[in-house]
Design a protein around this motif. Sequence first.
Motif, mmCIF file in Angstrom:
data_model
loop_
_atom_site.group_PDB
_atom_site.id
_atom_site.type_symbol
_atom_site.label_atom_id
_atom_site.label_comp_id
_atom_site.label_asym_id
_atom_site.label_seq_id
_atom_site.Cartn_x
_atom_site.Cartn_y
_atom_site.Cartn_z
ATOM 1 N N ALA A 1 -114.576 51.897 26.180
ATOM 2 C CA ALA A 1 -115.451 52.641 27.103
ATOM 3 C C ALA A 1 -115.757 51.813 28.342
ATOM 4 C CB ALA A 1 -116.733 53.046 26.403
ATOM 5 N N GLY A 2 -115.960 50.522 28.166
ATOM 6 C CA GLY A 2 -116.220 49.673 29.319
ATOM 7 C C GLY A 2 -115.044 49.621 30.265
ATOM 8 N N ALA A 3 -113.828 49.513 29.718
ATOM 9 C CA ALA A 3 -112.631 49.493 30.563
ATOM 10 C C ALA A 3 -112.438 50.824 31.289
ATOM 11 C CB ALA A 3 -111.412 49.165 29.714
ATOM 12 N N LEU A 4 -112.708 51.914 30.601
ATOM 13 C CA LEU A 4 -112.490 53.233 31.204
ATOM 14 C C LEU A 4 -113.600 53.605 32.182
ATOM 15 C CD1 LEU A 4 -111.166 55.330 28.191
ATOM 16 C CD2 LEU A 4 -109.954 53.778 29.715
ATOM 17 N N SER A 5 -114.692 52.871 32.166
ATOM 18 C CA SER A 5 -115.804 53.140 33.084
ATOM 19 C C SER A 5 -115.799 52.196 34.287
ATOM 20 C CB SER A 5 -117.139 52.996 32.343
ATOM 21 O OG SER A 5 -117.203 53.861 31.238
ATOM 22 N N LEU B 1 -105.724 49.769 35.587
ATOM 23 C CA LEU B 1 -104.958 51.010 35.721
ATOM 24 C C LEU B 1 -105.872 52.197 36.014
ATOM 25 C CD1 LEU B 1 -102.457 50.475 32.758
ATOM 26 C CD2 LEU B 1 -101.958 50.250 35.198
ATOM 27 N N VAL B 2 -106.985 52.290 35.300
ATOM 28 C CA VAL B 2 -107.904 53.413 35.481
ATOM 29 C C VAL B 2 -108.530 53.394 36.875
ATOM 30 C CG1 VAL B 2 -110.080 54.423 34.653
ATOM 31 C CG2 VAL B 2 -108.358 53.660 33.023
ATOM 32 N N ALA B 3 -108.664 52.211 37.477
ATOM 33 C CA ALA B 3 -109.270 52.096 38.800
ATOM 34 C C ALA B 3 -108.387 52.664 39.906
ATOM 35 C CB ALA B 3 -109.596 50.635 39.100
ATOM 36 N N SER B 4 -107.125 52.936 39.617
ATOM 37 C CA SER B 4 -106.237 53.488 40.640
ATOM 38 C C SER B 4 -106.654 54.906 41.024
ATOM 39 C CB SER B 4 -104.794 53.529 40.122
ATOM 40 O OG SER B 4 -103.966 54.286 41.002
ATOM 41 N N MET C 1 -115.217 56.314 43.162
ATOM 42 C CA MET C 1 -114.923 57.595 42.510
ATOM 43 C C MET C 1 -115.006 57.420 40.992
ATOM 44 S SD MET C 1 -111.476 59.887 42.788
ATOM 45 C CE MET C 1 -111.223 61.334 41.785
ATOM 46 N N VAL C 2 -115.747 58.275 40.313
ATOM 47 C CA VAL C 2 -115.902 58.204 38.862
ATOM 48 C C VAL C 2 -114.971 59.213 38.211
ATOM 49 C CG1 VAL C 2 -117.505 58.514 36.946
ATOM 50 C CG2 VAL C 2 -118.292 57.437 39.072
ATOM 51 N N VAL C 3 -114.270 58.774 37.157
ATOM 52 C CA VAL C 3 -113.405 59.678 36.413
ATOM 53 C C VAL C 3 -114.254 60.687 35.655
ATOM 54 C CG1 VAL C 3 -111.648 59.845 34.620
ATOM 55 C CG2 VAL C 3 -111.652 57.887 36.162
ATOM 56 N N THR C 4 -113.857 61.950 35.700
ATOM 57 C CA THR C 4 -114.474 62.969 34.837
ATOM 58 C C THR C 4 -113.491 63.261 33.715
ATOM 59 O OG1 THR C 4 -113.587 64.725 36.273
ATOM 60 C CG2 THR C 4 -115.832 63.981 36.694
ATOM 61 N N TRP C 5 -113.945 63.031 32.487
ATOM 62 C CA TRP C 5 -113.044 63.048 31.335
ATOM 63 C C TRP C 5 -113.150 64.354 30.552
ATOM 64 C CZ3 TRP C 5 -109.685 59.148 30.932
ATOM 65 C CH2 TRP C 5 -110.014 57.895 31.462
ATOM 66 N N ASP C 6 -112.013 64.829 30.064
ATOM 67 C CA ASP C 6 -111.952 65.807 28.989
ATOM 68 C C ASP C 6 -111.374 65.099 27.770
ATOM 69 O OD1 ASP C 6 -112.984 67.965 30.340
ATOM 70 O OD2 ASP C 6 -111.070 68.976 30.661
ATOM 71 N N VAL C 7 -112.154 64.967 26.719
ATOM 72 C CA VAL C 7 -111.694 64.311 25.492
ATOM 73 C C VAL C 7 -111.008 65.346 24.615
ATOM 74 C CG1 VAL C 7 -112.387 63.066 23.419
ATOM 75 C CG2 VAL C 7 -113.523 62.585 25.607
ATOM 76 N N ILE C 8 -109.763 65.056 24.243
ATOM 77 C CA ILE C 8 -108.942 65.965 23.438
ATOM 78 C C ILE C 8 -108.517 65.220 22.174
ATOM 79 C CG2 ILE C 8 -106.801 67.314 23.345
ATOM 80 C CD1 ILE C 8 -106.939 67.266 26.507
ATOM 81 N N GLY C 9 -108.928 65.701 21.024
ATOM 82 C CA GLY C 9 -108.534 65.074 19.775
ATOM 83 C C GLY C 9 -107.197 65.610 19.283
ATOM 84 N N ALA C 10 -106.342 64.694 18.816
ATOM 85 C CA ALA C 10 -105.037 65.078 18.265
ATOM 86 C C ALA C 10 -104.880 64.423 16.904
ATOM 87 C CB ALA C 10 -103.910 64.663 19.211
ATOM 88 N N PRO C 11 -105.565 64.971 15.881
ATOM 89 C CA PRO C 11 -105.601 64.336 14.561
ATOM 90 C C PRO C 11 -104.320 64.595 13.767
ATOM 91 C CG PRO C 11 -106.896 66.344 14.525
ATOM 92 C CD PRO C 11 -106.420 66.183 15.941
ATOM 93 N N SER C 12 -103.254 63.905 14.171
ATOM 94 C CA SER C 12 -101.954 64.142 13.548
ATOM 95 C C SER C 12 -101.256 62.830 13.244
ATOM 96 C CB SER C 12 -101.062 64.974 14.471
ATOM 97 O OG SER C 12 -99.746 65.050 13.953
ATOM 98 N N SER C 13 -100.659 62.760 12.063
ATOM 99 C CA SER C 13 -99.748 61.664 11.718
ATOM 100 C C SER C 13 -98.345 62.212 11.473
ATOM 101 C CB SER C 13 -100.257 60.908 10.486
ATOM 102 O OG SER C 13 -100.533 61.800 9.406
ATOM 103 N N ALA C 14 -98.046 63.367 12.067
ATOM 104 C CA ALA C 14 -96.740 64.003 11.838
ATOM 105 C C ALA C 14 -95.587 63.076 12.180
ATOM 106 C CB ALA C 14 -96.643 65.294 12.649
ATOM 107 N N GLY C 15 -95.731 62.307 13.255
ATOM 108 C CA GLY C 15 -94.652 61.430 13.688
ATOM 109 C C GLY C 15 -94.673 60.057 13.072
ATOM 110 N N ALA C 16 -95.672 59.768 12.252
ATOM 111 C CA ALA C 16 -95.815 58.436 11.673
ATOM 112 C C ALA C 16 -94.917 58.271 10.455
ATOM 113 C CB ALA C 16 -97.279 58.184 11.311
#
Length: 297
Positions: A291-295, A258-261, A1-16
Motif C-alpha cells: 500500500a505504501g508503494a502504491l500510494s 513505476l506507479v509514479a509514472s 496526481m493520485v491513482v484512483t483504484w478499482d480492486v478486482i479479486g481473481a481467486p483462481s489457481s486454475a493456471g497453477a
Amino acid sequence: MVVTWDVIGAPSSAGAHTPGVERAPAALREAGLVELLRQAAEVDDVGDVPPFRWRPDPARPNGQNATEVLRVAADVAQRVEASVRRGRSPLVLGGDCTVTMGLVAGHERAGSPVALVYVDGGPDLYTPLTRANGNLDAMGLAHLLGLPGTLPEVAAVGGAVPLLNPERVVVYGDSLPPGDHEYDLVAELGIDHVPASEVHADPIAAAHRARAAAEDAAAAFVVHFDVDVLNFVDAPLADVPEPDGLTLDEASATLATLVASPRFAGLSVTEINPDHLPDTDLLPRFARILAGALSAR
C-alpha cells in the motif's frame, strides 16, 4: 496526481500446479490492503470474479485447466475494461499469474493497448510444447505474445492476437542464468530485460530504466507483480520459492517508481499462497509495504 483504484479479486489457481493461491485475494483484504490504500487514494472494491480451485486435468496434461484459465482471464478482462472506461486504474488481486492476461486484455478491449512491465522470478515464456507439467501460469507471457505452440483460444482472450509484441514488454527482476530456456528466449525475442542483479545494484535506477522503456513503448503501461520475484527467506509468500530474488525494500522501490509514472495504468499482484505463511504478521506487513508503494504517487 493520485491513482484512483478499482480492486478486482481473481481467486483462481486454475493456471497453477497446486491449489492455494486462489485464497490470496481474500487474505490480502483480511490483511487490510484495501483500507490501507484508502488512507491515501480513492478506492472502489468491485469484488471478485467467480473462483476456481486447481484440480488435475488429465485430459489436457500440457495445458491444464485451460478452459477455466480462459474463463477467469476473460472475467477479469471484463472488469478491467469497465474500470478503464471509468478512467480508473485496476488493481487485480490474483490468483495465479494468468490473471495478468485479463489485465492486458481488458485494456485492449477498452481501446487502450498497453505495454507491460513483467516483474517476476521468471518471464513465463514456456508453452505446452516446452512445459511438460502443463501449468499455464508458467506460460502467461508466452500467450500474450502469441508464441508458437501456445493455445489459440487462450491467446485470443483479448480479441487481438498477439495482445503484445516484444517491443511492448519489459522483463524485470529474474535471476535466470545464461543458457536457461527462458533467458535465451528473452534475448532471442529482443525483450527489454532488467535482471535481479541490476535491481540489487541500484533498485531506483533499474526501475527508472524499466519505466522509461515502457513509457517509450506505448501511451500507457501496466505492471505484473508475482511475489515469487521476492527472496523467499526475506518474504516467504510465494507459491514457488525464489532464493535469489528481490528484497521487500527493492520491490517497494520498484513499484513506487513505476506507479509514479503518469503513464501507469494498472497492476496485478499474483501467486501469494497463504498456506506458505510462517506466521500471522507477514501478510499484514506485506500489505503495508504494498500500500505504501502504491500510494507514493
